[in-house]
Design a protein around this motif. Structure first.
Motif, short mmCIF file in Angstrom:
data_model
loop_
_atom_site.label_atom_id
_atom_site.label_comp_id
_atom_site.label_asym_id
_atom_site.label_seq_id
_atom_site.Cartn_x
_atom_site.Cartn_y
_atom_site.Cartn_z
N LEU A 121 0.84 -1.19 0.00
CA LEU A 121 0.00 0.00 0.00
C LEU A 121 0.89 1.25 0.00
O LEU A 121 1.83 1.34 0.79
N ASN A 122 0.57 2.21 -0.87
CA ASN A 122 1.34 3.46 -0.88
C ASN A 122 0.46 4.70 -0.76
O ASN A 122 0.89 5.81 -1.08
N SER A 123 -0.76 4.50 -0.27
CA SER A 123 -1.63 5.65 0.03
C SER A 123 -2.67 5.22 1.05
O SER A 123 -2.98 4.04 1.19
N LEU A 124 -3.21 6.21 1.75
CA LEU A 124 -4.26 5.98 2.75
C LEU A 124 -5.25 7.13 2.72
O LEU A 124 -4.91 8.26 2.34
N ALA A 125 -6.47 6.84 3.14
CA ALA A 125 -7.50 7.86 3.29
C ALA A 125 -8.03 7.81 4.72
O ALA A 125 -8.39 6.74 5.22
N PHE A 126 -8.05 8.97 5.37
CA PHE A 126 -8.60 9.08 6.73
C PHE A 126 -9.96 9.77 6.64
O PHE A 126 -10.13 10.70 5.85
N ASN A 127 -10.90 9.32 7.45
CA ASN A 127 -12.24 9.90 7.46
C ASN A 127 -12.67 10.22 8.88
O ASN A 127 -12.44 9.42 9.80
N ILE A 162 -12.09 8.42 14.21
CA ILE A 162 -11.39 8.61 12.95
C ILE A 162 -11.00 7.24 12.41
O ILE A 162 -10.63 6.35 13.17
N SER A 163 -11.14 7.07 11.10
CA SER A 163 -10.78 5.81 10.47
C SER A 163 -9.68 6.04 9.45
O SER A 163 -9.48 7.16 8.96
N ALA A 164 -8.96 4.97 9.15
CA ALA A 164 -7.96 4.97 8.08
C ALA A 164 -8.25 3.76 7.21
O ALA A 164 -8.52 2.66 7.73
N ARG A 165 -8.19 3.92 5.91
CA ARG A 165 -8.46 2.81 5.01
C ARG A 165 -7.63 2.95 3.75
O ARG A 165 -7.14 4.04 3.42
N SER A 166 -7.46 1.85 3.07
CA SER A 166 -6.98 1.91 1.70
C SER A 166 -8.17 2.24 0.83
O SER A 166 -9.19 1.54 0.86
#
Length: 275
Positions: free
Chosen positions: A132-138, A191-195
């Motif tokens: 994985l080379n990116s993440l999205a936080f919500n 807060i969440s982090a996901r691919s």
């Protein structure tokens, strides 16, 4: 590296969650008062964005994405430098991660169920290199209920590949995602982090309340999502940030903020789910 206490978080659990299910979360990371303020500021920015051409990007009926200037949020630095955010980014993306996106999604009343999708094409680093080379936080600004169009995610599908459209799996594959789907109901302060490669969809919002969620996008050194965004900071704001945080921002430094025109259109989301 940021001089913040992120060692309290288990690197193995972070890696296992994001390489396994493709999503993890930190409950109660922020106070409800902090989130109330975030929600109020997002409401102002949303109204401004809808008042100018190209300010708010449609992603289906009454569903919008808006990219923003970080300094328009009073809590941006607190979010970007949160110890859990730093721990997750450092564990998965390495010490030289870069924040490349700040924005928010708003599924309003009447937003339709989306088709299963990922947010962009899988890069070779993930498809071939299994990295994985990116993440999205919500961060939700409301307590999410079932009638508000919560996110559904199909755990472990960030590694999936199929012929044809790289973002939208064929209808024949949907049964697998339906069987695996998990509905997320975050509460204010979580807060969440996901691919963003993990297959997911927004569900129909049949309530009378919008479900705004702040989005923070982060790349590793070989991530290329900055090409889709235009993160801007004024020189005055940038100078006030801690140097350790500035090192993790991939942005343009400007004297005056320039209007943002949303460019990351996802055509397949505009009409909702077909199946």
């Amino acid at each position: 590296m940021l001089p913040i206490a992120s060692e309290q978080y288990d690197v193995a659990a972070i890696m296992g969650g994001l390489y396994g299910d493709g999503i993890i979360a930190c409950q109660g990371a922020f106070s409800r008062a902090f989130i109330d303020q975030l929600g109020d500021e997002i409401a102002v920015l949303f109204a401004e964005a809808r008042s100018r051409p190209g300010g708010a990007l449609e992603r289906g009926p009454n569903r919008y994405y808006v990219e923003i200037h970080p300094e328009r949020l009073s809590g941006f630095a607190a979010i970007a430098a949160h110890p859990w955010v730093h721990a997750v980014c450092s564990a998965v993306l390495g010490p030289h991660y870069q924040i490349v996106e700040a924005g928010f999604d708003i599924p309003g009343p009447g937003a339709m169920r989306q088709p299963w999708h990922r947010d962009f094409s899988t890069p070779p680093e993930t498809l071939i290199g299994r990295r994985l080379n990116s993440l999205a936080f919500n961060i939700t600004t409301v307590d999410v209920q079932d009638d508000m169009g919560p996110l559904e995610i199909a755990p472990g599908t960030q590694w999936d590949d199929w012929p044809g459209d790289p973002m939208f799996p064929p209808l024949a594959a949907w049964e697998r995602y339906e069987q695996r789907r998990v509905r997320k109901r975050p509460q204010m302060g979580d807060i969440s982090a996901r691919s963003a490669l993990t297959i997911h969809r927004g569900t129909a919002n049949v309530s009378q309340q919008a479900r705004p969620a702040f989005v923070l996008g982060v790349d590793g050194p070989d991530g290329r999502n900055a090409e889709r965004h235009d993160l801007q900071l004024t020189r005055a704001y940038n100078d006030k940030l801690p140097a350790a945080l500035r090192d993790h921002l991939h942005c343009r430094i400007v004297d005056t903020l320039q209007p943002l025109v949303q460019a990351h259109t996802i055509q397949g989301l505009l009409m909702g789910a077909k199946g």
